[in-house]
Design a protein around this motif. Sequence first.
Motif, mmCIF file in Angstrom:
data_model
loop_
_atom_site.group_PDB
_atom_site.id
_atom_site.type_symbol
_atom_site.label_atom_id
_atom_site.label_comp_id
_atom_site.label_asym_id
_atom_site.label_seq_id
_atom_site.Cartn_x
_atom_site.Cartn_y
_atom_site.Cartn_z
ATOM 1 N N LEU A 117 -4.508 16.450 -1.021
ATOM 2 C CA LEU A 117 -5.010 15.317 -1.786
ATOM 3 C C LEU A 117 -6.518 15.215 -1.670
ATOM 4 O O LEU A 117 -7.079 15.416 -0.589
ATOM 5 N N LEU A 118 -7.164 14.899 -2.770
ATOM 6 C CA LEU A 118 -8.607 14.697 -2.778
ATOM 7 C C LEU A 118 -8.878 13.206 -2.905
ATOM 8 O O LEU A 118 -8.510 12.573 -3.895
ATOM 9 N N SER A 119 -9.508 12.630 -1.894
ATOM 10 C CA SER A 119 -9.796 11.198 -1.878
ATOM 11 C C SER A 119 -11.283 10.958 -2.066
ATOM 12 O O SER A 119 -12.102 11.372 -1.235
ATOM 13 N N THR A 120 -11.638 10.290 -3.177
ATOM 14 C CA THR A 120 -13.029 9.895 -3.384
ATOM 15 C C THR A 120 -13.227 8.416 -3.055
ATOM 16 O O THR A 120 -14.344 7.972 -2.833
ATOM 17 N N ASP A 121 -12.140 7.662 -3.038
ATOM 18 C CA ASP A 121 -12.135 6.254 -2.628
ATOM 19 C C ASP A 121 -10.710 5.949 -2.192
ATOM 20 O O ASP A 121 -9.796 5.898 -3.015
ATOM 21 N N ILE A 122 -10.503 5.784 -0.895
ATOM 22 C CA ILE A 122 -9.152 5.663 -0.360
ATOM 23 C C ILE A 122 -8.405 4.450 -0.905
ATOM 24 O O ILE A 122 -7.176 4.400 -0.892
ATOM 25 N N THR A 123 -9.117 3.474 -1.440
ATOM 26 C CA THR A 123 -8.463 2.272 -1.968
ATOM 27 C C THR A 123 -8.141 2.366 -3.455
ATOM 28 O O THR A 123 -7.391 1.542 -3.977
ATOM 29 N N SER A 124 -8.727 3.354 -4.154
ATOM 30 C CA SER A 124 -8.518 3.384 -5.604
ATOM 31 C C SER A 124 -8.467 4.753 -6.249
ATOM 32 O O SER A 124 -8.011 4.880 -7.385
ATOM 33 N N VAL A 182 0.819 -1.209 0.000
ATOM 34 C CA VAL A 182 0.000 0.000 0.000
ATOM 35 C C VAL A 182 0.857 1.264 0.000
ATOM 36 O O VAL A 182 2.059 1.237 0.248
ATOM 37 N N ASN A 183 0.204 2.375 -0.291
ATOM 38 C CA ASN A 183 0.875 3.667 -0.400
ATOM 39 C C ASN A 183 0.960 4.356 0.954
ATOM 40 O O ASN A 183 -0.024 4.440 1.690
ATOM 41 N N HIS A 184 2.136 4.856 1.256
ATOM 42 C CA HIS A 184 2.391 5.524 2.533
ATOM 43 C C HIS A 184 1.458 6.717 2.748
ATOM 44 O O HIS A 184 0.908 6.906 3.837
ATOM 45 N N LEU A 185 1.276 7.536 1.715
ATOM 46 C CA LEU A 185 0.453 8.736 1.861
ATOM 47 C C LEU A 185 -1.024 8.389 2.019
ATOM 48 O O LEU A 185 -1.725 8.983 2.853
ATOM 49 N N ALA A 186 -1.498 7.445 1.233
ATOM 50 C CA ALA A 186 -2.890 7.011 1.369
ATOM 51 C C ALA A 186 -3.136 6.422 2.764
ATOM 52 O O ALA A 186 -4.215 6.581 3.342
ATOM 53 N N SER A 187 -2.119 5.757 3.311
ATOM 54 C CA SER A 187 -2.241 5.191 4.662
ATOM 55 C C SER A 187 -2.411 6.290 5.704
ATOM 56 O O SER A 187 -3.177 6.139 6.668
ATOM 57 N N HIS A 188 -1.700 7.399 5.522
ATOM 58 C CA HIS A 188 -1.828 8.526 6.454
ATOM 59 C C HIS A 188 -3.248 9.086 6.453
ATOM 60 O O HIS A 188 -3.716 9.610 7.475
ATOM 61 N N ILE A 189 -3.923 8.992 5.319
ATOM 62 C CA ILE A 189 -5.313 9.443 5.256
ATOM 63 C C ILE A 189 -6.226 8.425 5.936
ATOM 64 O O ILE A 189 -7.078 8.766 6.755
ATOM 65 N N CYS A 190 -6.020 7.164 5.603
ATOM 66 C CA CYS A 190 -6.913 6.105 6.075
ATOM 67 C C CYS A 190 -6.863 5.912 7.585
ATOM 68 O O CYS A 190 -7.839 5.460 8.188
ATOM 69 N N LEU A 192 6.679 5.955 -5.300
ATOM 70 C CA LEU A 192 5.336 5.486 -5.619
ATOM 71 C C LEU A 192 4.348 6.655 -5.566
ATOM 72 O O LEU A 192 4.210 7.313 -4.542
ATOM 73 N N PRO A 193 3.653 6.945 -6.672
ATOM 74 C CA PRO A 193 2.730 8.089 -6.682
ATOM 75 C C PRO A 193 1.489 7.831 -5.845
ATOM 76 O O PRO A 193 1.033 6.687 -5.731
ATOM 77 N N VAL A 194 0.949 8.887 -5.266
ATOM 78 C CA VAL A 194 -0.227 8.739 -4.417
ATOM 79 C C VAL A 194 -1.445 8.306 -5.223
ATOM 80 O O VAL A 194 -2.426 7.797 -4.660
ATOM 81 N N THR A 195 -1.384 8.464 -6.531
ATOM 82 C CA THR A 195 -2.480 7.992 -7.378
ATOM 83 C C THR A 195 -2.567 6.468 -7.396
ATOM 84 O O THR A 195 -3.531 5.909 -7.915
ATOM 85 N N ASP A 196 -1.550 5.806 -6.830
ATOM 86 C CA ASP A 196 -1.578 4.351 -6.658
ATOM 87 C C ASP A 196 -1.723 4.039 -5.167
ATOM 88 O O ASP A 196 -0.729 3.831 -4.476
ATOM 89 N N PRO A 197 -2.953 4.023 -4.635
ATOM 90 C CA PRO A 197 -3.126 3.732 -3.203
ATOM 91 C C PRO A 197 -2.598 2.369 -2.811
ATOM 92 O O PRO A 197 -2.198 2.159 -1.671
ATOM 93 N N HIS A 198 -2.605 1.421 -3.770
ATOM 94 C CA HIS A 198 -1.983 0.133 -3.485
ATOM 95 C C HIS A 198 -1.434 -0.452 -4.781
ATOM 96 O O HIS A 198 -1.697 0.041 -5.870
ATOM 97 N N VAL A 199 -0.598 -1.478 -4.623
ATOM 98 C CA VAL A 199 0.064 -2.106 -5.763
ATOM 99 C C VAL A 199 -0.539 -3.487 -5.949
ATOM 100 O O VAL A 199 -0.135 -4.451 -5.294
#
Length: 367
Positions: A146-153, A112-120, A338-345
Amino acid sequence: MADEPLVLGIETSCDETGVGIVRGTTLLADAVASSVDEHARFGGVVPEVASRAHLEAMVPTVERALKDAGVSARDLDGIAVTAGPGLAGALLVGVSAAKAYAYALGKPLYGVNHLASHICVDQLEHGALPEPTMALLVSGGHSSLLLSTDITSDVRPMGATIDDAAGEAFDKIARVLNLGFPGGPVIDRYAKEGDPKAISFPRGLTGPRDPAYDFSFSGLKTAVARWIEAKRAAGEEVPVRDVAASFQEAVVDVLTRKAVRACKDQGVDHLMIGGGVAANSRLRVLAQERCEAAGIRLRVPRPKLCTDNGAMVAALGAEMVARGRAVSDWDLSADSSLPVTDPHVPGTSHTHTHDHVHEVSKENLYS
């Protein structure tokens, strides 16, 4: 509650070895082994030192998290790990460990993405994230809107730092003031006894023609350093507390101003603030004031969840499991950018499974 996914998360993007365990949006364990003291004498994080510290701390920290959570490794529904961004060597330690645990236990692996994790991670504090949510992430390496409409995708970058991140500026000014490392907590402490209006420091990228959501703290850092140097050259005493308060005010003024503007422009009524600098007391107060005035609901996790930790990785991993997102392949690698546009790999194969795990390994591990 028992039907909610039980996930272990591993975070090693910088100098904290974090292992968290969550069940759904409930935090069960948050074990952290920090190597900050080993970096303090260098005035900043040394990648090789961080990587070696992760190697030494990994297994004991995982064991501690499992014990604190009161669960067995066999009970887990998945293993999540920060795949990036971060320090390449440090990330590799975490990714390798996560792959080993997942393989031996026969559990799904989620990079998973470090930045997306900080949001989640805020879900562990305040419940499910509204969709959409605007997130202001501020740390030693990142200042991002960052604008999150779906934290997983679906996480979209609105603005980012173009030079020094906010946390990096805190560290550098603390060093100039001879206050030690890390700079964030000590600047915050000294600022409480200073006058934030004592010195007028510049606010970067706030002009009418400047990018609306981008950040720049390099000019501020230079202005503060030169002000201090001029005082010392003139043989005058540097008012440390006033400098700390005025510098801190300049940083949080810009951060909160741009975050509220982004919410208004995008029609988003929820603002989440995360990252290590989100622990700053003045940032929290000013953000609350400006959000209330703008009719925006502010969400900020408690300070311990703002800094790098395994709980945030586990939180995003649990969300991946709950929403049925694709698992990662065994060739998952660390990606320092890893770009934040990739919440996970996710895995590249739609038929990817973990069924080929050696049964003997699953039986022997934690037996």
